[in-house]
Design a protein around this motif. Structure first.
Motif, PDB file in Angstrom:
ATOM      1  N   GLU A   8      29.666  -1.143  14.566  1.00 46.72           N
ATOM      2  CA  GLU A   8      29.279  -2.258  13.465  1.00 46.72           C
ATOM      3  C   GLU A   8      28.049  -2.865  13.467  1.00 46.72           C
ATOM      4  O   GLU A   8      27.431  -3.267  12.773  1.00 46.72           O
ATOM      5  CB  GLU A   8      30.390  -2.983  13.309  1.00 46.72           C
ATOM      6  CG  GLU A   8      31.925  -2.556  12.901  1.00 46.72           C
ATOM      7  CD  GLU A   8      33.034  -3.348  12.973  1.00 46.72           C
ATOM      8  OE1 GLU A   8      32.896  -4.408  13.696  1.00 46.72           O
ATOM      9  OE2 GLU A   8      34.113  -3.032  12.557  1.00 46.72           O
ATOM     10  N   LYS A  56      20.686  -2.503   8.436  1.00 48.89           N
ATOM     11  CA  LYS A  56      20.525  -3.339   7.107  1.00 48.89           C
ATOM     12  C   LYS A  56      19.056  -4.233   7.755  1.00 48.89           C
ATOM     13  O   LYS A  56      18.482  -4.562   6.808  1.00 48.89           O
ATOM     14  CB  LYS A  56      21.708  -4.060   7.223  1.00 48.89           C
ATOM     15  CG  LYS A  56      22.890  -3.416   6.432  1.00 48.89           C
ATOM     16  CD  LYS A  56      24.028  -4.229   6.064  1.00 48.89           C
ATOM     17  CE  LYS A  56      25.386  -3.486   5.382  1.00 48.89           C
ATOM     18  NZ  LYS A  56      26.237  -4.184   5.049  1.00 48.89           N
ATOM     19  N   ARG A  89      24.933  -3.087  11.311  1.00 46.61           N
ATOM     20  CA  ARG A  89      23.884  -4.318  11.097  1.00 46.61           C
ATOM     21  C   ARG A  89      22.647  -4.229  11.289  1.00 46.61           C
ATOM     22  O   ARG A  89      21.658  -4.791  10.317  1.00 46.61           O
ATOM     23  CB  ARG A  89      24.644  -5.430  11.638  1.00 46.61           C
ATOM     24  CG  ARG A  89      24.323  -6.933  11.500  1.00 46.61           C
ATOM     25  CD  ARG A  89      25.204  -7.999  11.819  1.00 46.61           C
ATOM     26  NE  ARG A  89      25.283  -7.908  13.217  1.00 46.61           N
ATOM     27  CZ  ARG A  89      24.323  -8.694  14.069  1.00 46.61           C
ATOM     28  NH1 ARG A  89      23.581  -9.431  13.610  1.00 46.61           N
ATOM     29  NH2 ARG A  89      24.795  -8.596  15.276  1.00 46.61           N
TER      30      ARG A  89
END
Length: 450
Positions: A423, A430, A427
């Motif tokens: 995860e 992004k 992130r």
């Protein structure tokens, strides 16, 4: 008066209304800090004149106490007090702190020194631990004063700032590498926390917070009744120099000082050379070896009057690296290479040493052990960029082995650990694709106050 300024004033006023939940009022305050930059000195003064009341407000101190309790509340200071001692009524404890500040009776206690052995087997690492009460006050200062100071920091500074962590610094470095800046000058400031002159830091804070030193207020109420007086108590020591590195307010104060003496001056003098800073770690991406050598000379000259200097290189250690020639770079706990137009990131093995040293103090005292699972997840969250190129099972076994060595339980499973790391990697993707940095400072009022 334009509509934006009216909204800004309203938000700043609402932040003091007791009918809203504490979390919402703090959120409104943070938003007012963010918006204040739009209105220059007028906006800065409007928010800063309310800072002291908000720092000492019982509800904000309660939020600070709760955060301290979640992170390190059962680690005692010199008075031996831990969060469990006051857990039956933390709001009353927090309001008691506010009353002591209001009465001018608050004085920070000495820090409890604790030496832990370094994982290398040579030497020790000094951890300085404030009391529970002092940690609460410092945390309230960071939560209330920090957002207003943060709005003035250089956009190329990272670390110790909400939503500007190591992944954002790495993404900024990658964008500069894609622009042809593949020769990296990597430097550290030597003992940066220990080198901060305290009175000079207070002078900078006085300029950044223009009403904290209101002479009329001090004449009527006394020095202790101003935010400046509280900051003096938290910063000044008999030595007159240095910030305790392991205290929660120190990264904010370090950023204030370095932003003033280095970041802003570098941007004015050398606009053609971007300087990325993560607390005391510096990176100047250049286009050639010659440019990097010149940048190092400029950096040394600029630091001459700051009380700081660059960390001397160890024998055989290089500070200039040409990524295009395959030279890896160590920065921010990563080992970084360049291939296919992207950074190739792995975890630097030295990261293990930095993680292991504080394990006994952070995890090994009392009921705080129950937070181990979330702490390990937070550890994985820092290292998202290294996810594809790292043996995650090896690192998991290393972490679990060290934690188990101290008798700690409630460990996450390998699946949970890998999921948290994955995860974090998502992130990171992004962030590198240009998403705005995550922030704890909202853009709009909480739902309850709309």
């Amino acid at each position: 008066m334009n509509e934006d300024y009216k909204n800004f004033k309203s938000i700043n006023i609402l932040a003091d209304r007791d009918r809203w939940p504490p979390e919402d009022r703090l959120s409104l305050h943070q938003m007012a800090c963010r918006w204040s930059a739009r209105f220059g000195l007028r906006g800065l003064k409007m928010v800063s004149r309310r800072l002291y009341d908000r720092v000492r407000h019982g509800d904000n101190l309660f939020l600070a106490l709760r955060s301290v309790g979640d992170r390190s509340g059962n680690t005692p200071g010199v008075d031996g007090e831990v969060y469990d001692d006051i857990a039956s009524d933390p709001l009353d404890y927090a309001r008691g702190i506010g009353s002591r500040i209001n009465a001018g009776e608050y004085e920070p206690a000495p820090l409890r020194p604790l030496e832990t052995p370094k994982s290398s087997g040579t030497g020790t690492r000094l951890i300085q631990i404030p009391t529970l009460l002092d940690r609460t006050v410092r945390h309230s200062v960071v939560a209330v004063v920090g957002p207003l100071l943060d709005a003035s920091f250089d956009p190329n500074s990272f670390g110790g700032r909400p939503g500007r962590e190591r992944m954002h610094a790495l993404a900024a470095a990658e964008r500069l590498a894609n622009a042809g800046r593949l020769v990296w000058l990597v430097e550290d400031l030597e003992n940066a926390f220990d080198a901060v002159p305290q009175q000079r830091l207070l002078d900078v804070l006085g300029l950044r917070l223009p009403v904290v030193d209101n002479k009329e207020t001090r004449r009527i109420l006394g020095e202790h009744e101003t935010l400046h007086g509280l900051l003096r108590k938290l910063i000044l020591t008999g030595e007159g120099i240095g910030l305790p590195e392991t205290v929660s307010s120190s990264p904010l104060f370090l950023n204030v000082y370095i932003d003033d003496v280095l970041d802003r001056r570098w941007r004015r003098k050398h606009v053609e050379l971007p300087l990325l800073r993560f607390l005391d770690q510096l990176l100047i991406p250049c286009r050639s070896i010659e440019e990097a050598e010149g940048a190092r000379q400029k950096l040394n000259r600029l630091l001459l009057r700051t009380g700081m200097r660059l960390q001397p290189a160890k024998p055989g250690q290089q500070t200039i690296h040409d990524l295009s020639s395959g030279q890896p770079v160590r920065w921010l706990g990563y080992t970084i290479g360049w291939a296919g137009g992207t950074l190739q990131v792995q975890l630097d093995g030295r990261t293990r040493d930095k993680w292991e040293e504080p394990i006994p103090e952070i995890f090994g005292l009392g009921p705080q052990r129950c937070h181990l699972k979330s702490k390990i997840r937070r550890w994985a969250d820092q290292w998202g960029p290294a996810y594809p190129n790292t043996d995650r099972t090896l690192w998991y076994e290393w972490l679990v082995g060290r934690a188990s060595r101290y008798g700690l339980d409630d460990l996450p499973s390998l699946t949970e650990f890998e999921r948290a790391w994955e995860e974090a990697y998502q992130r990171w993707q992004k962030i590198r694709d240009g998403d705005r940095p995550a922030t704890v400072i909202p853009d709009s009022p909480p739902q309850a106050v709309r």
